[in-house]
Design a protein around this motif. Structure first.
Motif, PDB file in Angstrom:
ATOM      1  N   GLY A 208       0.722  -1.009   0.053  1.00 32.04           N
ATOM      2  CA  GLY A 208      -0.030  -0.210   0.080  1.00 32.04           C
ATOM      3  C   GLY A 208       0.880   1.253   0.098  1.00 32.04           C
ATOM      4  N   ILE A 209       2.035   1.220   0.740  1.00 29.64           N
ATOM      5  CA  ILE A 209       2.744   2.482   0.845  1.00 29.64           C
ATOM      6  C   ILE A 209       4.186   2.056   1.059  1.00 29.64           C
ATOM      7  N   ALA A 225       3.335   0.518  11.081  1.00 36.11           N
ATOM      8  CA  ALA A 225       2.802  -0.502  10.045  1.00 36.11           C
ATOM      9  C   ALA A 225       1.942  -1.664  10.545  1.00 36.11           C
ATOM     10  N   GLU A 226       2.342  -2.218  11.879  1.00 37.57           N
ATOM     11  CA  GLU A 226       1.380  -3.089  12.480  1.00 37.57           C
ATOM     12  C   GLU A 226       0.123  -2.434  12.628  1.00 37.57           C
ATOM     13  N   ILE A 227       0.112  -1.289  13.363  1.00 39.54           N
ATOM     14  CA  ILE A 227      -1.194  -0.734  13.800  1.00 39.54           C
ATOM     15  C   ILE A 227      -1.925  -0.407  12.517  1.00 39.54           C
ATOM     16  N   LEU A 228      -1.479   0.036  11.299  1.00 33.36           N
ATOM     17  CA  LEU A 228      -2.154   0.290  10.226  1.00 33.36           C
ATOM     18  C   LEU A 228      -2.645  -0.852   9.515  1.00 33.36           C
ATOM     19  N   SER A 229      -1.791  -1.982   9.789  1.00 39.00           N
ATOM     20  CA  SER A 229      -2.341  -3.277   9.122  1.00 39.00           C
ATOM     21  C   SER A 229      -3.726  -3.625   9.658  1.00 39.00           C
ATOM     22  N   GLY A 230      -3.884  -3.442  11.049  1.00 40.27           N
ATOM     23  CA  GLY A 230      -5.239  -3.621  11.433  1.00 40.27           C
ATOM     24  C   GLY A 230      -6.315  -2.619  10.797  1.00 40.27           C
ATOM     25  N   ILE A 233      -4.294  -1.298   5.845  1.00 38.70           N
ATOM     26  CA  ILE A 233      -3.151  -0.407   5.124  1.00 38.70           C
ATOM     27  C   ILE A 233      -2.092  -1.336   5.210  1.00 38.70           C
ATOM     28  N   ASP A 234      -1.273  -1.790   4.083  1.00 35.71           N
ATOM     29  CA  ASP A 234      -0.179  -2.780   4.242  1.00 35.71           C
ATOM     30  C   ASP A 234       0.848  -2.013   3.647  1.00 35.71           C
ATOM     31  N   ARG A 326      -2.223   7.343   7.403  1.00 39.17           N
ATOM     32  CA  ARG A 326      -3.745   7.082   7.138  1.00 39.17           C
ATOM     33  C   ARG A 326      -4.255   8.360   6.311  1.00 39.17           C
ATOM     34  N   ASP A 327      -3.904   9.626   6.767  1.00 36.64           N
ATOM     35  CA  ASP A 327      -4.418  10.727   5.918  1.00 36.64           C
ATOM     36  C   ASP A 327      -4.181  10.522   4.328  1.00 36.64           C
ATOM     37  N   LEU A 328      -2.765  10.114   4.288  1.00 35.96           N
ATOM     38  CA  LEU A 328      -2.414   9.808   2.917  1.00 35.96           C
ATOM     39  C   LEU A 328      -3.173   9.071   2.376  1.00 35.96           C
TER      40      LEU A 328
END
Lengths: 333, 341
Positions: A208-209, A225-230, A233-234, A326-328
């Motif tokens: 994802g980014i 990245a761990e938090i975003l994966s939830g 967002i990968d 996340r915003d991006l």
């Protein structure tokens, strides 16, 4: 034969082991710096090495950064392999003349007739409450100077292998060590090994980014990245590891895959690592693959403050990385 | 002093300098002084004719300190030099052909044309390089001396610098470390009275650079820098002390640069009379007269040495003019030992 031992060592212990193994392997290697002898170094990196190798190889210098750096340059020119410790990276400002005008340029100015095999270590970064003159991240200064190599190992494994590679290197290598990493533990093989200078590594694969980070920010980016994966967002996290020379190929390949780029670093945002990586991507074939603006998360445009709330706010923290990425991804940038 | 007066001053040739060196070595010293003088005159002339660019810092008038200091040195001894370093290079054995090739920016030069006048070095003969930064070479010499000590050699490092450099922090830090670690280094200050335009009276709190040695507990010796025998005898003692493991010394050579600081100098800070007064104390003429008075050379032999130096410099300039220019695609060559690309 037994399998090579892998133990858990702290980042500081890994440095000490690399220094000891380098001195064991090569009589030309010696250490110099302020309070690296019986005191063991301000961060206990050299520890008891002076008792094992003696004062000739673990040399306490007077508090004279400029002169001592010049002594290291001269010793390197005359056949030694000095490893120089700045007590804090900030104090290297006192020695820039010898680093920038001498060590970096002597080989070039002399038409390639000599090399300057010098390693300098810079305890860097904020988070220790040491305020503006003991907390800076000045690696981009030195990365701007052709003739130097600049590395920022982020794990105990990498610092041992990259420091040994730096000591082998015929040219001056500047090693930036984030002070908050010194106590971090990780698996480190007992035998000497090398991790190449100039090669980034993908710490977490994602689609994802691409998050390019250095030093302690690698760990914050991985947490983010761990938090975003939830949240679906990968993120791919790239540990740059070397600021000069930059491994452009790894970053370009990643951005072509993910279509998005964030740069996370502790040095002041303007004209820092993020500026360079962003511009490099804008100049490359990866530019056409970008689906969003590039995000730079760097240090505030201010000296590092003493107050702990302000100190934390002055450099990227995990939650900030999460929020901004996340915003991006959600199109709010 | 005329020839007769000289004989009377030292009737039996007792001065260590004239006893220590064979006539051939003394003649060679004179030859090197002439090479330095003609090299710099040739550089000046080439600049005026538009053959070389940039700037240059000439040591005309200071030849005795360069040659007198290096007469005691072996190939394995080191020197570090300054922006005003042509003399030190030639004194340490550099080939004027390769120096001029460097000055002309040619591949055949000591530094393949990458360094120019301010960075001429000849590492093979122990010359770790001129330096564009005032006092830049002083800690480097101390580092080379540290390496010598670690390697258990009996070589020495000689660091040349000017009065201006003795106001830099690097000078003080370097002298302190050389002394606490008892390193085999000789600090040779060529005090030519001005750091660019600012006189030592205006820039130094003490009268002599040698006074500063006391702060670092090493001998501080003042000599007439225009007399090669005075310089040489002081350096002889200092190098012997260094080789014996007794630590560093500071020698201050009182001298004068006849030319301006560099090409931009309009001599606004000193008088014509002062320049003329020092020009009359020409170190080369002084040495010639000494050699003649002592029967080591006659005028005809001096003429031969001078003519040979002129010839060598003329050939060096021809060699440099015919040299090869580097190509633009090589601009990043030798930044690193292994090319990063």
């Amino acid at each position: 034969m037994n399998a090579p031992a892998i133990r858990e060592l702290s980042y500081a212990q890994a440095i000490q082991e690399a220094l000891a193994q380098a001195m064991d392997a090569d009589p030309r290697v010696f250490l110099m710096g302020e309070d690296i002898g019986v005191y063991g170094g301000a961060f206990q990196v050299t520890g008891d090495l002076v008792h094992r190798y003696g004062e000739d190889r673990v040399m306490d210098t007077p508090i004279a950064e400029l002169g001592a750096a010049g002594v290291a340059v001269g010793a390197a020119l005359a056949g030694c392999r000095p490893v120089f410790e700045f007590q804090f990276s900030d104090f290297s400002a006192l020695a820039l003349e010898q680093i920038v005008n001498q060590a970096a340029k002597i080989r070039f100015m002399l038409g390639g007739k000599v090399s300057v095999p010098l390693v300098m270590r810079f305890p860097a970064g904020s988070g220790t409450g040491a305020a503006a003159q003991h907390s800076q991240s000045l690696e981009a200064w030195l990365a701007h100077v052709p003739g130097l190599k600049v590395i920022q190992p982020s794990t105990p494994y990498d610092i041992k292998g990259m420091l040994l590679a730096a000591i082998d290197d015929p040219d001056p290598v500047m090693v930036f060590e984030h002070k908050l990493l010194y106590k971090m533990k990780g698996d480190v093989p007992a035998e000497p090994y090398r991790v190449p200078i100039g090669k980034a590594i993908v710490r977490r694969a994602g689609t994802g980014i691409s998050i390019v980070a250095t030093s302690i920010m690698v760990h914050r980016a991985l947490e983010a990245a761990e938090i975003l994966s939830g949240e679906g967002i990968d993120a791919e996290v790239i540990d740059l590891r070397t600021l000069r020379p930059i491994d452009t190929a790894t970053i370009i390949a990643s951005v072509k895959k993910t279509g998005r780029l964030a740069c996370v670093y502790e040095g002041v945002k303007t004209l820092g690592m993020g500026a360079e990586i962003s511009a490099m991507i804008a100049e490359s074939e990866a530019f056409d693959y970008l689906d969003a603006p590039i995000l730079r998360l760097g240090g505030a445009e201010a000296p590092i403050p003493y107050n702990p709330v302000l100190e934390k706010a002055s450099v990227p923290q995990t939650e900030v990385i999460v929020a901004r990425v996340r915003d991006l991804l959600q199109g709010r940038i | 002093m005329n020839v007769q007066a000289r004989r009377e001053a030292d009737p039996t040739n007792q001065r260590p300098f004239y006893r220590q060196f064979q006539p051939e070595a003394l003649q060679d010293a004179l030859r090197r002084m002439y090479l330095i003088r003609r090299f710099e005159e040739g550089a000046e002339d080439s600049y005026m004719r538009g053959l070389i660019h940039g700037t240059m810092h000439l040591s005309i008038g200071q030849e005795a300190s360069a040659v007198g200091s290096c007469m005691h040195l072996r190939k394995t001894d080191y020197i570090t030099s300054t922006h005003r370093g042509h003399g030190h290079c030639i004194a340490k054995g550099a080939d004027p052909k390769l120096m001029f090739a460097e000055f002309f920016g040619k591949e055949e030069g000591y530094c393949r044309g990458r360094g120019g006048s301010m960075h001429i070095a000849d590492v093979e003969s122990g010359n770790l390089g001129a330096n564009g930064i005032v006092a830049g070479g002083i800690p480097i010499a101390v580092g080379a001396a540290l390496a010598i000590k670690k390697q258990k050699r009996d070589d020495v490092a000689v660091s040349f610098f000017g009065d201006g450099a003795s106001n830099e922090g690097a000078f003080h830090e370097a002298l302190n470390m050389a002394s606490i670690w008892k390193l085999p280094v000789v600090f040779v200050c060529e005090n030519n009275k001005y750091g660019m335009s600012v006189s030592t009276e205006r820039s130094m709190a003490v009268e002599h650079v040698a006074d500063r040695a006391a702060g670092y507990r090493m001998p501080g010796v003042i000599v007439d820098g225009n007399r090669i025998e005075d310089v040489s005898e002081a350096v002889m003692e200092a190098t012997a002390r260094a080789r014996a493991g007794e630590g560093p010394s500071l020698i201050e050579c009182k001298t004068y640069r006849i030319r301006g600081h560099s090409k931009s100098d309009r001599n606004r800070y000193r008088s014509k009379e002062e320049i003329e007064e020092w020009a009359a104390k020409d170190p080369i003429r002084h040495f010639e007269l000494e050699l003649i008075a002592r029967g080591i050379l006659d005028e005809a032999q001096v003429d031969t040495i001078r003519a040979a130096a002129e010839q060598e410099i003329a050939e060096a300039i021809d060699f440099a003019r015919e040299g090869t220019d580097p190509t633009p695609d090589e601009v990043t060559r030798d930044v690193y030992t292994v090319d990063l690309a």
